[in-house]
Design an enzyme around this catalytic site. Structure first.
Site, PDB file in Angstrom:
ATOM      1  N   ALA A  15     -55.366  29.442  -9.460  1.00  0.00           N
ATOM      2  CA  ALA A  15     -56.530  29.362 -10.344  1.00  0.00           C
ATOM      3  C   ALA A  15     -57.475  28.235  -9.934  1.00  0.00           C
ATOM      4  O   ALA A  15     -58.690  28.422  -9.843  1.00  0.00           O
ATOM      5  CB  ALA A  15     -56.070  29.178 -11.782  1.00  0.00           C
ATOM      6  N   VAL A  16     -56.921  27.050  -9.687  1.00  0.00           N
ATOM      7  CA  VAL A  16     -57.766  25.909  -9.332  1.00  0.00           C
ATOM      8  C   VAL A  16     -58.412  26.116  -7.972  1.00  0.00           C
ATOM      9  O   VAL A  16     -59.633  25.961  -7.808  1.00  0.00           O
ATOM     10  CB  VAL A  16     -56.946  24.600  -9.342  1.00  0.00           C
ATOM     11  CG1 VAL A  16     -57.734  23.461  -8.706  1.00  0.00           C
ATOM     12  CG2 VAL A  16     -56.551  24.232 -10.766  1.00  0.00           C
ATOM     13  N   TRP A  87     -50.365  23.984   7.361  1.00  0.00           N
ATOM     14  CA  TRP A  87     -51.820  24.087   7.230  1.00  0.00           C
ATOM     15  C   TRP A  87     -52.489  22.766   7.616  1.00  0.00           C
ATOM     16  O   TRP A  87     -53.482  22.747   8.357  1.00  0.00           O
ATOM     17  CB  TRP A  87     -52.202  24.447   5.799  1.00  0.00           C
ATOM     18  CG  TRP A  87     -51.856  25.826   5.380  1.00  0.00           C
ATOM     19  CD1 TRP A  87     -50.856  26.202   4.529  1.00  0.00           C
ATOM     20  CD2 TRP A  87     -52.512  27.040   5.775  1.00  0.00           C
ATOM     21  NE1 TRP A  87     -50.838  27.561   4.367  1.00  0.00           N
ATOM     22  CE2 TRP A  87     -51.849  28.108   5.118  1.00  0.00           C
ATOM     23  CE3 TRP A  87     -53.580  27.324   6.609  1.00  0.00           C
ATOM     24  CZ2 TRP A  87     -52.230  29.433   5.276  1.00  0.00           C
ATOM     25  CZ3 TRP A  87     -53.974  28.645   6.778  1.00  0.00           C
ATOM     26  CH2 TRP A  87     -53.304  29.686   6.116  1.00  0.00           C
ATOM     27  N   ASN A 103     -51.745  17.951 -10.422  1.00  0.00           N
ATOM     28  CA  ASN A 103     -51.285  17.171 -11.556  1.00  0.00           C
ATOM     29  C   ASN A 103     -50.435  15.999 -11.084  1.00  0.00           C
ATOM     30  O   ASN A 103     -49.934  15.982  -9.961  1.00  0.00           O
ATOM     31  CB  ASN A 103     -50.459  18.045 -12.505  1.00  0.00           C
ATOM     32  CG  ASN A 103     -51.326  18.930 -13.374  1.00  0.00           C
ATOM     33  OD1 ASN A 103     -52.380  18.513 -13.849  1.00  0.00           O
ATOM     34  ND2 ASN A 103     -50.893  20.167 -13.601  1.00  0.00           N
ATOM     35  N   LYS A 181     -54.670  11.274 -18.375  1.00  0.00           N
ATOM     36  CA  LYS A 181     -54.496  12.706 -18.154  1.00  0.00           C
ATOM     37  C   LYS A 181     -53.035  13.108 -18.384  1.00  0.00           C
ATOM     38  O   LYS A 181     -52.755  14.175 -18.949  1.00  0.00           O
ATOM     39  CB  LYS A 181     -54.925  13.060 -16.728  1.00  0.00           C
ATOM     40  CG  LYS A 181     -54.748  14.537 -16.350  1.00  0.00           C
ATOM     41  CD  LYS A 181     -55.813  15.407 -16.975  1.00  0.00           C
ATOM     42  CE  LYS A 181     -55.599  16.882 -16.636  1.00  0.00           C
ATOM     43  NZ  LYS A 181     -55.800  17.179 -15.209  1.00  0.00           N
ATOM     44  N   ASN A 185     -51.235  16.046 -20.620  1.00  0.00           N
ATOM     45  CA  ASN A 185     -50.311  17.026 -20.046  1.00  0.00           C
ATOM     46  C   ASN A 185     -48.907  16.934 -20.620  1.00  0.00           C
ATOM     47  O   ASN A 185     -48.218  17.949 -20.764  1.00  0.00           O
ATOM     48  CB  ASN A 185     -50.251  16.854 -18.526  1.00  0.00           C
ATOM     49  CG  ASN A 185     -51.473  17.424 -17.834  1.00  0.00           C
ATOM     50  OD1 ASN A 185     -52.131  18.301 -18.374  1.00  0.00           O
ATOM     51  ND2 ASN A 185     -51.780  16.922 -16.657  1.00  0.00           N
ATOM     52  N   ARG A 260     -43.090  31.810 -12.440  1.00  0.00           N
ATOM     53  CA  ARG A 260     -43.120  30.806 -11.379  1.00  0.00           C
ATOM     54  C   ARG A 260     -42.454  29.518 -11.857  1.00  0.00           C
ATOM     55  O   ARG A 260     -42.356  29.267 -13.061  1.00  0.00           O
ATOM     56  CB  ARG A 260     -44.568  30.516 -10.978  1.00  0.00           C
ATOM     57  CG  ARG A 260     -45.314  31.697 -10.376  1.00  0.00           C
ATOM     58  CD  ARG A 260     -46.685  31.260  -9.869  1.00  0.00           C
ATOM     59  NE  ARG A 260     -47.563  30.827 -10.946  1.00  0.00           N
ATOM     60  CZ  ARG A 260     -48.511  31.589 -11.494  1.00  0.00           C
ATOM     61  NH1 ARG A 260     -48.687  32.840 -11.091  1.00  0.00           N
ATOM     62  NH2 ARG A 260     -49.281  31.107 -12.452  1.00  0.00           N
ATOM     63  N   PRO A 261     -42.027  28.663 -10.926  1.00  0.00           N
ATOM     64  CA  PRO A 261     -41.544  27.335 -11.322  1.00  0.00           C
ATOM     65  C   PRO A 261     -42.662  26.566 -12.031  1.00  0.00           C
ATOM     66  O   PRO A 261     -43.845  26.824 -11.813  1.00  0.00           O
ATOM     67  CB  PRO A 261     -41.185  26.662  -9.985  1.00  0.00           C
ATOM     68  CG  PRO A 261     -41.016  27.782  -9.013  1.00  0.00           C
ATOM     69  CD  PRO A 261     -41.944  28.875  -9.468  1.00  0.00           C
ATOM     70  N   GLU A 263     -44.318  22.639 -13.280  1.00  0.00           N
ATOM     71  CA  GLU A 263     -44.457  21.283 -12.750  1.00  0.00           C
ATOM     72  C   GLU A 263     -43.853  20.234 -13.685  1.00  0.00           C
ATOM     73  O   GLU A 263     -44.314  19.093 -13.726  1.00  0.00           O
ATOM     74  CB  GLU A 263     -45.938  20.976 -12.519  1.00  0.00           C
ATOM     75  CG  GLU A 263     -46.566  21.779 -11.409  1.00  0.00           C
ATOM     76  CD  GLU A 263     -48.030  21.433 -11.188  1.00  0.00           C
ATOM     77  OE1 GLU A 263     -48.389  21.107 -10.051  1.00  0.00           O
ATOM     78  OE2 GLU A 263     -48.796  21.501 -12.169  1.00  0.00           O
TER      79      GLU A 263
END
Length: 302
Positions: A15-16, A87, A103, A181, A185, A260-261, A263
């Site tokens: 998404a990000v 990469w 994050n 932040k 979270n 999904r795993p 964070e």
């Protein structure tokens, strides 16, 4: 004077990554997405309140297709950071700068071992909510800000977005803002992930009490570690949580629903480790961390 077009590679087509790639491409930069598992190109679309944004963004599906660029934006999940190594080996040249859009509170320490000496790293905190609704297609529901440190590399990063829909804000108190932040979270992500509900869950009085407890434990951990977390930082974190629309989700909720795993080790785990290292009790954080760790990777079908 307009900032010249830059060659930008975004690692991670979630998404990000997809949203940031679309915004930068629409702003005139030469952008590619890098993802072995989620080919999204040749175009990506972001649904916004003002209408859909569609931009031409090709997807590279193997590191061997990549070449050195001006900027690498690392937008994988934090627990997948090491998987970006192939990469980075192809994308990073002597003049490449790397921004970490993840994050957590240890962006630079997480990425530094994967890069050649001398590469400048810009940690970035995201204050916008996006959801992946399909390959190359996201929904942008809230926020426009990216917060970075107050140094020169971060100023160069900010120029990439100048005049665009995402606004980069430089803060000299970045370490405290990173913890600010985390305060958001540590409250919103685990509760939504464990309940399978969006922000409307905080209308429940008992959940609101739990949220308050989690935040107070995180504040105590930060201050014990010497972070300059002021009452203004704390109040702004509370304002962010209160300002989220009831139908807003979180990254851990979306990961949980997709099987999904999550964070949790980079969010709750980071706070728990800080608390433990400084002798600060954090029973609520440890309890939710244990529950998240025990969850199966797949959500049973309804």
């Amino acid at each position: 004077m307009s900032y010249p077009s830059q060659r930008i590679a975004v690692i991670g087509a979630g998404a990000v990554g997809t949203t940031v790639a679309a915004v930068l491409a629409a702003h005139g930069h030469r952008v590619v997405l890098c993802s072995r598992h989620s080919p999204a190109g040749p175009a990506v679309t972001v649904d916004r309140a003002s209408g859909a944004l569609t931009a031409a963004v090709p997807t590279l599906t193997g590191p061997g297709q990549a070449e050195a660029v001006d900027w690498v934006l690392l937008a994988t999940k934090a627990y997948d950071t090491a998987s970006a190594t192939p990469w980075l080996e192809h994308l990073v040249g002597p003049r490449t700068r790397v921004a970490v859009l993840q994050n957590g509170i240890d962006h630079v320490e997480r990425v530094r071992p994967l890069l050649p000496l001398g590469i400048r790293i810009v940690p970035a905190l995201l204050y916008f909510a996006v959801e992946l609704v399909g390959p190359g297609h996201t929904r942008w529901s809230w926020g426009t800000d990216i917060v970075v440190p107050g140094d020169d590399p971060a100023a160069e990063f900010a120029q990439l977005f100048a005049g665009g829909e995402l606004h980069v804000v430089q803060r000299k108190d970045f370490d405290a803002v990173a913890w600010q932040k985390i305060l958001v979270n540590v409250v919103t992500n685990p509760i939504t992930a464990l309940t399978g509900r969006r922000m409307e869950v905080f209308r429940d009085g008992e959940i609101d009490v739990l949220a308050h407890t989690l935040m107070e434990e995180a504040i105590a951990a930060a201050r014990a570690a010497g972070v300059g977390l002021t009452e203004e930082h704390v109040n702004q974190a509370r304002d962010v949580i209160c300002g989220l629309a009831p139908d807003t989700g979180t990254s851990m909720l979306y990961d949980r629903l997709a099987g999904r795993p999550t964070e949790h080790q980079l969010i709750l785990g980071a706070v728990a480790r800080t608390a433990d290292a400084n002798g600060v009790p954090a029973p609520a954080i440890h309890a939710l961390l244990a529950l998240l760790h025990a969850l199966p990777e797949k959500v049973p079908a309804a």
